[in-house]
Design an enzyme around this catalytic site. Structure first.
Site, PDB file in Angstrom:
ATOM      1  N   ILE A  78      -0.841 -14.535  -0.643  1.00 25.44           N
ATOM      2  CA  ILE A  78      -1.261 -13.341  -1.453  1.00 25.44           C
ATOM      3  C   ILE A  78      -0.229 -13.742  -2.655  1.00 25.44           C
ATOM      4  O   ILE A  78      -0.908 -13.614  -3.878  1.00 25.44           O
ATOM      5  CB  ILE A  78      -0.646 -11.951  -0.965  1.00 25.44           C
ATOM      6  N   ALA A 124       3.675  -5.265  -0.946  1.00 25.84           N
ATOM      7  CA  ALA A 124       3.926  -5.895   0.502  1.00 25.84           C
ATOM      8  C   ALA A 124       4.182  -4.868   1.489  1.00 25.84           C
ATOM      9  O   ALA A 124       3.474  -4.186   2.263  1.00 25.84           O
ATOM     10  CB  ALA A 124       4.919  -6.778   0.183  1.00 25.84           C
ATOM     11  N   ARG A 125       5.669  -4.379   1.676  1.00 28.21           N
ATOM     12  CA  ARG A 125       6.072  -3.641   2.506  1.00 28.21           C
ATOM     13  C   ARG A 125       7.111  -2.556   1.879  1.00 28.21           C
ATOM     14  O   ARG A 125       8.086  -3.123   1.278  1.00 28.21           O
ATOM     15  CB  ARG A 125       6.708  -4.060   3.941  1.00 28.21           C
ATOM     16  N   ASP A 183       2.314   0.550  -4.049  1.00 27.12           N
ATOM     17  CA  ASP A 183       1.360   0.692  -2.802  1.00 27.12           C
ATOM     18  C   ASP A 183       1.938   1.059  -1.665  1.00 27.12           C
ATOM     19  O   ASP A 183       1.190   1.585  -0.705  1.00 27.12           O
ATOM     20  CB  ASP A 183       0.075  -0.322  -3.015  1.00 27.12           C
ATOM     21  N   GLU A 215       5.873   5.673   5.439  1.00 31.02           N
ATOM     22  CA  GLU A 215       4.535   6.190   4.966  1.00 31.02           C
ATOM     23  C   GLU A 215       3.920   6.962   6.012  1.00 31.02           C
ATOM     24  O   GLU A 215       4.066   6.786   7.404  1.00 31.02           O
ATOM     25  CB  GLU A 215       3.332   4.936   4.848  1.00 31.02           C
ATOM     26  N   HIS A 258      -1.149   2.738  -0.017  1.00 27.98           N
ATOM     27  CA  HIS A 258      -1.421   1.646   0.812  1.00 27.98           C
ATOM     28  C   HIS A 258      -2.896   1.326   1.081  1.00 27.98           C
ATOM     29  O   HIS A 258      -3.490   1.391   2.078  1.00 27.98           O
ATOM     30  CB  HIS A 258      -0.825   1.911   2.205  1.00 27.98           C
TER      31      HIS A 258
HETATM   32  C1  DGY Z   1      -1.741  -5.827   6.302  1.00 22.18           C
HETATM   33  O1  DGY Z   1      -2.440  -6.435   6.380  1.00 22.18           O
HETATM   34  O2  DGY Z   1      -0.506  -5.868   6.570  1.00 22.18           O
HETATM   35  C2  DGY Z   1      -2.011  -4.359   5.145  1.00 22.18           C
HETATM   36  O3  DGY Z   1      -0.675  -4.034   4.837  1.00 22.18           O
HETATM   37  C3  DGY Z   1      -2.766  -3.496   6.123  1.00 22.18           C
HETATM   38  O4  DGY Z   1      -1.938  -2.940   7.061  1.00 22.18           O
END
Ligand code: DGY
Length: 321
Positions: A160, A239-240, A264, A269, A287
């Site tokens: 990514i 990402a997270r 995002d 969440e 997200h």
């Molecule tokens: C992932 O693929 O990790 C995305 O955040 C969707 O959960």
């Protein structure tokens, strides 16, 4: 009775994915897309040989221990896998797989969207229109920041991160990155490697997160690290959420140290920190980095390719250890 592998599908998946599941598996579907709690997940898993789960389903060690003897595989419909205790599953001979690669383009596209949304005050402008508050064009109205000509710091240069780098070059950005290991030059594609995250921060007008959530990366972006960014930098996270300390990011957005943030993903969440909603210099999405028809189908097919291989006695393409 059927001899197809018995699978629990924990969430409603795209129609094309469910059609393939119905054809090839004895599938227990989740027709109304309720998010199951732990007890329900354990109960519904009891007669199953495989689980097809999402990042919203939590499988820590204590849940893994309660899964049935005959369970062979857990396939997650996500690239992220912080919601599964993979070593605990592997210790029980349960194979765990994820869906890397197929979601790089969609996530990178959305990263550019929220980067621009944050830099160009898109939420504020759109809300002004929707609320009927736009009065006239003005030479000094709604001034944002150019991303063109700025440096982009990518924290985590996997698939990514590299897809974001390609797009950022199209916007005339200078790409820098930090990764656990330096990439070979053909994958670096002209991006400048920083040995330490601190060095990356000092070089980043825009900082974008593309690292997995691990004990090492959790709460990476603290007040001290934000101080290392150039003044009026922009932070982007697809990402997270737990990579960032919310309170520290919010304080920097309020003080003006940071110009804006495009987010995002969030800790906890969908219950995001309420201050984010009150700040005009945030561009917020729920997200949806991978939310396209094509990508969600591809994620489902990737998860099924992994399961098909496991039940055919072959190694799956995307095993996790
Ligand atoms: C992932 O693929 O990790 C995305 O955040 C969707 O959960």
């Amino acid at each position: 009775m059927t001899d197809k592998p018995r699978i629990l599908v924990t969430r409603k998946l795209p129609d094309a994915v469910e059609a393939r599941l119905a054809r090839d598996y004895d599938a227990k579907f989740n027709t109304d897309d309720t998010t199951y709690d732990t007890e329900k997940l354990v109960e519904l898993s009891q007669d199953r040989e495989a689980l097809l789960i999402c990042a919203t389903d939590k499988f820590p060690c204590e849940v893994i221990e309660r899964l049935p003897e005959g369970l062979k595989a857990i396939a997650t419909f996500s690239v992220g896998y912080e919601h599964i205790d993979v070593p605990a599953a592997n210790a029980r001979n349960i194979i765990v797989t994820n869906t890397p690669g197929v979601l790089n383009a969609a996530t990178a596209d959305l990263t550019m969207m929220i980067m621009l949304g944050a830099a160009r005050r898109a939420s504020e402008g759109e809300t002004m229109i929707r609320e009927g508050r736009w009065e006239a064009w003005s030479p000094t109205g709604m001034l944002g920041i150019d991303i063109s000509g700025k440096s982009l710091g990518i924290y985590g240069m996997g698939g990514i991160g590299r897809a974001v780098a390609v797009r950022a070059k199209g916007f005339d950005m200078e790409v820098h990155y930090h990764n656990r290991n330096r990439l070979p030059s053909e994958l670096e594609n002209g991006a400048e490697f920083h040995e330490t995250p601190e060095s990356l921060l000092r070089a980043s007008h825009v900082l974008s997160f593309h690292a997995p959530l691990t004990p090492e990366t959790r709460h990476f972006l603290t007040r001290e690290r934000i101080e290392l960014l150039p003044d009026r930098a922009i932070v982007v996270n697809t990402a997270r959420g737990d990579l960032i300390v919310d309170e520290d990011l919010i304080a920097a957005l309020k003080s003006g140290k940071l110009a804006a943030a495009g987010l995002d993903v969030y800790p906890g969440e969908p219950n995001i920190h309420p201050e984010y909603r009150r700040l005009w210099n945030t561009f917020l999405l729920p997200h949806m980095g991978t939310s396209t028809v094509e990508t969600r189908n591809a994620m489902g097919f990737c998860a099924l390719d992994n399961l098909d291989a496991i039940f055919a006695g072959r190694p799956p393409p995307n095993p996790l250890t």
